[in-house]
Motif scaffolding. Sequence first.
Motif, PDB file in Angstrom:
ATOM      1  N   ARG A  20      -6.316  40.960  10.428  1.00  9.09           N
ATOM      2  CA  ARG A  20      -5.258  39.946  10.330  1.00  9.09           C
ATOM      3  C   ARG A  20      -5.832  38.627   9.808  1.00  9.09           C
ATOM      4  N   GLU A  53      -8.078  30.180  10.921  1.00  9.30           N
ATOM      5  CA  GLU A  53      -8.168  31.631  11.121  1.00  9.30           C
ATOM      6  C   GLU A  53      -9.616  32.086  11.196  1.00  9.30           C
ATOM      7  N   GLY A  57     -11.533  33.880  14.303  1.00 11.24           N
ATOM      8  CA  GLY A  57     -12.240  35.146  14.147  1.00 11.24           C
ATOM      9  C   GLY A  57     -13.656  35.095  14.683  1.00 11.24           C
ATOM     10  N   ASN A  77     -13.362  40.229  18.982  1.00 11.49           N
ATOM     11  CA  ASN A  77     -12.083  40.555  18.351  1.00 11.49           C
ATOM     12  C   ASN A  77     -12.072  42.027  17.956  1.00 11.49           C
ATOM     13  N   GLU A 107      -8.304  45.111  14.343  1.00 10.72           N
ATOM     14  CA  GLU A 107      -6.984  44.672  13.904  1.00 10.72           C
ATOM     15  C   GLU A 107      -6.946  43.140  13.777  1.00 10.72           C
ATOM     16  N   ASP A 108      -7.590  42.454  14.758  1.00  8.84           N
ATOM     17  CA  ASP A 108      -7.618  40.984  14.681  1.00  8.84           C
ATOM     18  C   ASP A 108      -8.411  40.519  13.459  1.00  8.84           C
ATOM     19  N   ASP A 109      -9.542  41.200  13.196  1.00  9.83           N
ATOM     20  CA  ASP A 109     -10.324  40.817  12.038  1.00  9.83           C
ATOM     21  C   ASP A 109      -9.552  41.037  10.746  1.00  9.83           C
TER      22      ASP A 109
END
Length: 498
Positions: free
Chosen positions: A311, A295, A299, A304, A307-309
Amino acid sequence: MKTRSIRFKTSVLYSSILCLILTCFSIYLYDTVRATLYGEAKQDLKVKAGQIDAFLDAYASISPQNYTYATSLMNKFLSTSDENVPGKEVISGKGIIDQLWTKDSKSLGLGNDFFRILSPRGRVRLRSDNLTSEVEGDFNSQFPPHSDTILFTNLKLNKAAFYGISYPFRFSDRNSFVLQLATPLTSIQRILSHLLIFIIIGIVVILLMTLFMGSFFTRRILKPVTDVTLAANNISQTNLHMRIPQQKLDHEMEELVGSFNRMIERLEKSFAHVNEFSSHVAHELKTPLAIIKSELELGLVGENSKEDDKRVMNVALGEIDRLIKTIKDLLLLAKLEYKLNIFKMEEVDIIEFLKEIYQHAKVLADQKNISLELAIPDYPVLLQGDTTHLRRIFFNILHNAVKFTKEQGDIKILAEVRGEQIFISIKDTGIGIATADQDRIFEKFYRVRRMDQEDTGGSGLGLSMARVVARSHGGDIVFESELNKGSTFTVILPLHKL
């Protein structure tokens, strides 16, 4: 033989004890023989003195008309004057002893003895031919003074050892005389010297034989110890299956070898446990670490969104929490298995305790719409336990029951007292446990996985810890399960004895 070895110390010990015993016995033997020989010498002197007295009495009873020499002897003994009268015949040893005592002295065995007879005033009335002036000087200095009782004494005459007697007697029932008689101790000293040499040589020979035989037998006795030492030197983590044979050993050595073999067996199990434990720990820690690494790498690739960070961070935090929980469970399990003093035992009413457990478990059951029932005795049941760790037992079992029971299912908590134990069963209508998995469900990190079930995220340590806690309380956990029909886990605990 090494001086610090058990064999050397044992040999020296019993040799010293034997030397002490032999020395004491030899001293006793020597003193006994010496006392016996001196007793015989004393008796022999007394007999000779008595016989001399008897001969003198016999001479006194002879008629003077028939025995001129006897008359002269009687006149000599019965004379009222102790002074020598000039011109008057003096009866000497030659005049009387040679004629009257030659045969008698031979019959009495007086050839090597010295003797003399003293008048009441201390004048010498009769003496043996071998009593020289030098010897008589020793008589005067060493013999006790005139006495009315029989006395015995050790003498040194002509630089030789003698044993003497001072023997009072009456001649012709008129005057009291003293016979001083000394006999040589040559034979007694010869016997005692030979005995002493024999004792010394005997003790030395016996001790040397004892040291040799003792060393031999000690080596035989301690052979199992040597075998244990060799086995211990040859055993390593690669061959912990080795054992020392226990054939034809003494009882103590059987105990020693048995204890050593049991110790190796425990070490073998411990090494196997450590290897297995390390393997499981590595596997359990590797998975969340791999997820966190993946993950974080995602990242860092490209651009990104927030929201991706979020997650990525949430996934990483979740896996970190899982790692922390696993590590805590491992630390607790290690304490439970190897530090039993962490339990704080107190008197617990298990009925009230189960009511509290029921209230907390009902919240979990209600979340899945599962019916939870409680059937317990209506009277107090007391036992000794640590409530904190007892909660861990029942929450682990109830958590699994809720986890593996579908909605609308049933879970029952049943308690029954049987003799001096209480049986607390948790019965569910869940998915059950396959026969192939039933032998391993109490193993550390073991989790039952089914294709139709997602990973629940457990560490696989819950049931293992529950059984350790139950057994630390003197109880146990048993179960029955049938696939797709449910499981029943029963916690058995001993009651408190008043």
